[in-house]
Design a protein around this motif. Structure first.
Motif, mmCIF file in Angstrom:
data_model
loop_
_atom_site.group_PDB
_atom_site.id
_atom_site.type_symbol
_atom_site.label_atom_id
_atom_site.label_comp_id
_atom_site.label_asym_id
_atom_site.label_seq_id
_atom_site.Cartn_x
_atom_site.Cartn_y
_atom_site.Cartn_z
ATOM 1 N N MET A 41 12.316 6.903 10.361
ATOM 2 C CA MET A 41 12.017 5.383 9.282
ATOM 3 C C MET A 41 10.835 5.154 9.021
ATOM 4 O O MET A 41 9.872 4.881 9.914
ATOM 5 C CB MET A 41 13.312 5.129 9.492
ATOM 6 C CG MET A 41 14.836 5.304 9.846
ATOM 7 S SD MET A 41 14.972 6.007 8.444
ATOM 8 C CE MET A 41 15.248 4.158 7.665
ATOM 9 N N ILE A 42 10.949 5.371 7.117
ATOM 10 C CA ILE A 42 9.713 4.513 7.273
ATOM 11 C C ILE A 42 9.094 2.914 6.464
ATOM 12 O O ILE A 42 11.140 2.198 6.568
ATOM 13 C CB ILE A 42 9.036 5.239 5.615
ATOM 14 C CG1 ILE A 42 9.217 6.669 5.956
ATOM 15 C CG2 ILE A 42 8.399 4.499 5.106
ATOM 16 C CD1 ILE A 42 7.526 7.684 6.873
ATOM 17 N N SER A 43 8.021 2.344 6.765
ATOM 18 C CA SER A 43 7.985 1.163 7.002
ATOM 19 C C SER A 43 8.650 0.989 5.651
ATOM 20 O O SER A 43 8.711 1.233 4.479
ATOM 21 C CB SER A 43 7.156 0.554 7.055
ATOM 22 O OG SER A 43 6.974 0.658 8.906
ATOM 23 N N GLU A 44 8.766 -0.968 4.785
ATOM 24 C CA GLU A 44 9.879 -1.077 3.618
ATOM 25 C C GLU A 44 8.721 -0.773 3.021
ATOM 26 O O GLU A 44 7.365 -1.960 3.262
ATOM 27 C CB GLU A 44 10.157 -2.686 4.447
ATOM 28 C CG GLU A 44 10.216 -3.134 3.003
ATOM 29 C CD GLU A 44 10.668 -4.497 3.344
ATOM 30 O OE1 GLU A 44 11.124 -5.657 2.069
ATOM 31 O OE2 GLU A 44 9.978 -5.228 4.594
ATOM 32 N N PRO B 263 3.813 1.128 2.806
ATOM 33 C CA PRO B 263 2.354 0.875 3.459
ATOM 34 C C PRO B 263 1.493 1.573 4.310
ATOM 35 O O PRO B 263 0.926 1.489 4.945
ATOM 36 C CB PRO B 263 3.357 -0.078 4.885
ATOM 37 C CG PRO B 263 5.013 0.549 4.994
ATOM 38 C CD PRO B 263 4.676 1.061 3.001
ATOM 39 N N GLN B 264 1.751 3.060 4.017
ATOM 40 C CA GLN B 264 1.571 4.136 4.333
ATOM 41 C C GLN B 264 0.309 4.436 3.491
ATOM 42 O O GLN B 264 -0.371 5.170 3.626
ATOM 43 C CB GLN B 264 2.020 5.210 4.310
ATOM 44 C CG GLN B 264 3.147 4.892 5.982
ATOM 45 C CD GLN B 264 4.258 4.664 5.775
ATOM 46 O OE1 GLN B 264 4.547 4.188 4.663
ATOM 47 N NE2 GLN B 264 5.767 4.002 6.370
ATOM 48 N N ARG B 265 0.129 3.096 2.113
ATOM 49 C CA ARG B 265 -1.063 3.512 1.266
ATOM 50 C C ARG B 265 -0.201 4.626 0.399
ATOM 51 O O ARG B 265 -1.828 5.377 0.031
ATOM 52 C CB ARG B 265 -2.143 3.229 1.965
ATOM 53 C CG ARG B 265 -2.713 2.099 3.146
ATOM 54 C CD ARG B 265 -4.113 1.936 3.433
ATOM 55 N NE ARG B 265 -4.231 1.210 4.399
ATOM 56 C CZ ARG B 265 -4.963 1.314 5.177
ATOM 57 N NH1 ARG B 265 -6.302 1.807 4.683
ATOM 58 N NH2 ARG B 265 -5.859 1.004 6.184
ATOM 59 N N ALA B 266 0.086 4.602 0.303
ATOM 60 C CA ALA B 266 1.078 5.756 -1.111
ATOM 61 C C ALA B 266 1.706 5.448 -1.670
ATOM 62 O O ALA B 266 2.489 4.793 -1.768
ATOM 63 C CB ALA B 266 1.807 7.787 -0.330
ATOM 64 N N LYS C 2 0.930 -3.993 7.908
ATOM 65 C CA LYS C 2 1.035 -3.104 9.148
ATOM 66 C C LYS C 2 2.432 -2.157 8.092
ATOM 67 O O LYS C 2 2.246 -1.283 8.800
ATOM 68 C CB LYS C 2 1.109 -3.741 10.522
ATOM 69 C CG LYS C 2 0.804 -2.512 11.248
ATOM 70 C CD LYS C 2 1.658 -3.169 12.719
ATOM 71 C CE LYS C 2 1.518 -2.246 13.465
ATOM 72 N NZ LYS C 2 1.848 -2.670 15.286
ATOM 73 N N ASP C 3 3.449 -2.773 8.149
ATOM 74 C CA ASP C 3 4.494 -2.329 7.990
ATOM 75 C C ASP C 3 5.386 -3.102 6.462
ATOM 76 O O ASP C 3 6.378 -2.015 6.622
ATOM 77 C CB ASP C 3 5.820 -2.791 9.478
ATOM 78 C CG ASP C 3 6.122 -4.197 9.292
ATOM 79 O OD1 ASP C 3 5.592 -4.418 8.586
ATOM 80 O OD2 ASP C 3 6.551 -4.154 9.959
ATOM 81 N N LYS C 4 4.950 -3.190 5.832
ATOM 82 C CA LYS C 4 5.369 -3.413 4.347
ATOM 83 C C LYS C 4 4.078 -4.003 3.338
ATOM 84 O O LYS C 4 2.965 -3.470 4.172
ATOM 85 C CB LYS C 4 5.822 -4.946 4.460
ATOM 86 C CG LYS C 4 5.757 -6.348 5.454
ATOM 87 C CD LYS C 4 6.189 -7.225 5.132
ATOM 88 C CE LYS C 4 5.426 -8.533 5.336
ATOM 89 N NZ LYS C 4 7.142 -9.844 5.558
ATOM 90 N N VAL C 5 4.745 -4.031 2.425
ATOM 91 C CA VAL C 5 4.173 -3.784 0.780
ATOM 92 C C VAL C 5 4.356 -5.398 0.297
ATOM 93 O O VAL C 5 5.396 -6.141 0.018
ATOM 94 C CB VAL C 5 4.041 -3.041 -0.128
ATOM 95 C CG1 VAL C 5 3.293 -3.467 -1.799
ATOM 96 C CG2 VAL C 5 3.537 -1.886 0.640
ATOM 97 N N VAL C 6 3.284 -6.087 0.151
ATOM 98 C CA VAL C 6 4.078 -7.393 -0.741
ATOM 99 C C VAL C 6 2.861 -8.026 -1.878
ATOM 100 O O VAL C 6 2.079 -7.866 -1.699
ATOM 101 C CB VAL C 6 4.112 -8.642 0.091
ATOM 102 C CG1 VAL C 6 4.500 -9.137 1.665
ATOM 103 C CG2 VAL C 6 2.209 -9.341 1.242
ATOM 104 N N CYS C 7 4.130 -8.703 -2.772
ATOM 105 C CA CYS C 7 2.914 -9.128 -3.958
ATOM 106 C C CYS C 7 2.215 -10.366 -3.675
ATOM 107 O O CYS C 7 2.934 -11.342 -2.997
ATOM 108 C CB CYS C 7 4.486 -9.393 -4.608
ATOM 109 S SG CYS C 7 3.089 -9.401 -6.952
ATOM 110 N N VAL C 8 1.192 -10.025 -3.929
ATOM 111 C CA VAL C 8 -0.118 -11.709 -3.989
ATOM 112 C C VAL C 8 -0.283 -12.388 -5.187
ATOM 113 O O VAL C 8 0.328 -11.933 -6.915
ATOM 114 C CB VAL C 8 -1.146 -11.106 -2.492
ATOM 115 C CG1 VAL C 8 -0.955 -11.160 -1.878
ATOM 116 C CG2 VAL C 8 -1.581 -10.049 -3.508
#
Length: 220
Positions: free
Chosen positions: A2-5, A20-23, A214-220
């Motif tokens: 499973m791919i991270s969030e 989060p794999q930067r793609a 590491k395992d997710k992408v967040v808006c900052v």
């Protein structure tokens, strides 16, 4: 696996999944969009006598394989600097990876590090471009300066910069994280390759910045 969030971001009525794999996954076109893998960089350093672990290239390709297994893309668009420099032994790893997924269309917008002879890419059925227009997006390697952005008709997706966002904690500790940086007319993707640095960007208040943890992408 499973791919991270990831985070879905709507841009020009297109849904983009920032991973989060930067793609970026572009579901409408069944495509992955990836910048700055820099395969062969470890081999380049080892050739210069600098001790670098040999498994970094394989790790990046393994992550790419996981993305393919999870999302089953029909197309992968590399926004430049797929390979870091002259051909070396690490090229064989990419060739073997390509043979595992011959059905996927692969497009490479050539970056400043993509100096390997075109024939090596075409033998692996990799399509080479200076730029590429798909839907509302103009795919490039280098970001455009503001004056050029006012001229082009399409929204630009690019790489090259290896963007990062500097975050400061309450204890004055700071950390620069890779990020997706969406401006008014141009987005810069983080580098996919793990053996790369990052540059903290200066951003406008209207920019949308997504930090990669590491395992997710967040808006900052």
């Amino acid at each position: 696996m499973m791919i991270s969030e990831g985070v879905t971001f709507k841009l020009l009525d297109e849904d983009l999944l920032l991973l989060p794999q930067r793609a970026i996954l572009w579901p409408k076109h069944k495509a992955l969009i990836i910048a700055d893998v820099h395969l062969g960089k470890t081999g380049h350093f080892r050739k210069a006598g600098i001790a670098i672990p040999r498994d970094l290239e394989q790790n990046d390709l393994a992550i790419l394989s996981d993305l393919v297994a999870e999302f089953n893309p029909e197309r992968i668009i590399f926004l430049g600097d797929l390979f870091h420099s002259d051909i070396n032994a690490d090229w064989d790893w990419f060739a073997m990876w390509r043979q595992q997924f011959p059905q996927i269309i692969i497009d490479l917008i050539k970056g400043n590090h993509d100096i390997i002879a075109d024939t090596h890419y075409t033998e692996l059925n990799v399509n080479l471009h200076k730029q590429l227009i798909v839907g509302p997006f103009l795919m490039l390697h280098h970001p455009l300066v503001e004056t050029d952005l006012q001229i082009v008709k399409n929204y630009v997706l690019c790489g090259h910069i290896h963007p990062g966002i500097n975050l400061t904690g309450k204890g004055r500790q700071s950390l620069t994280l890779p990020c997706f940086a969406f401006g008014e007319r141009q987005a810069i993707l983080p580098s996919f390759g793990k053996f790369t640095g990052r540059v903290a960007l200066s951003t406008a208040k209207t920019d949308k910045i997504f930090a990669v943890l590491k395992d997710k992408v967040v808006c900052v």
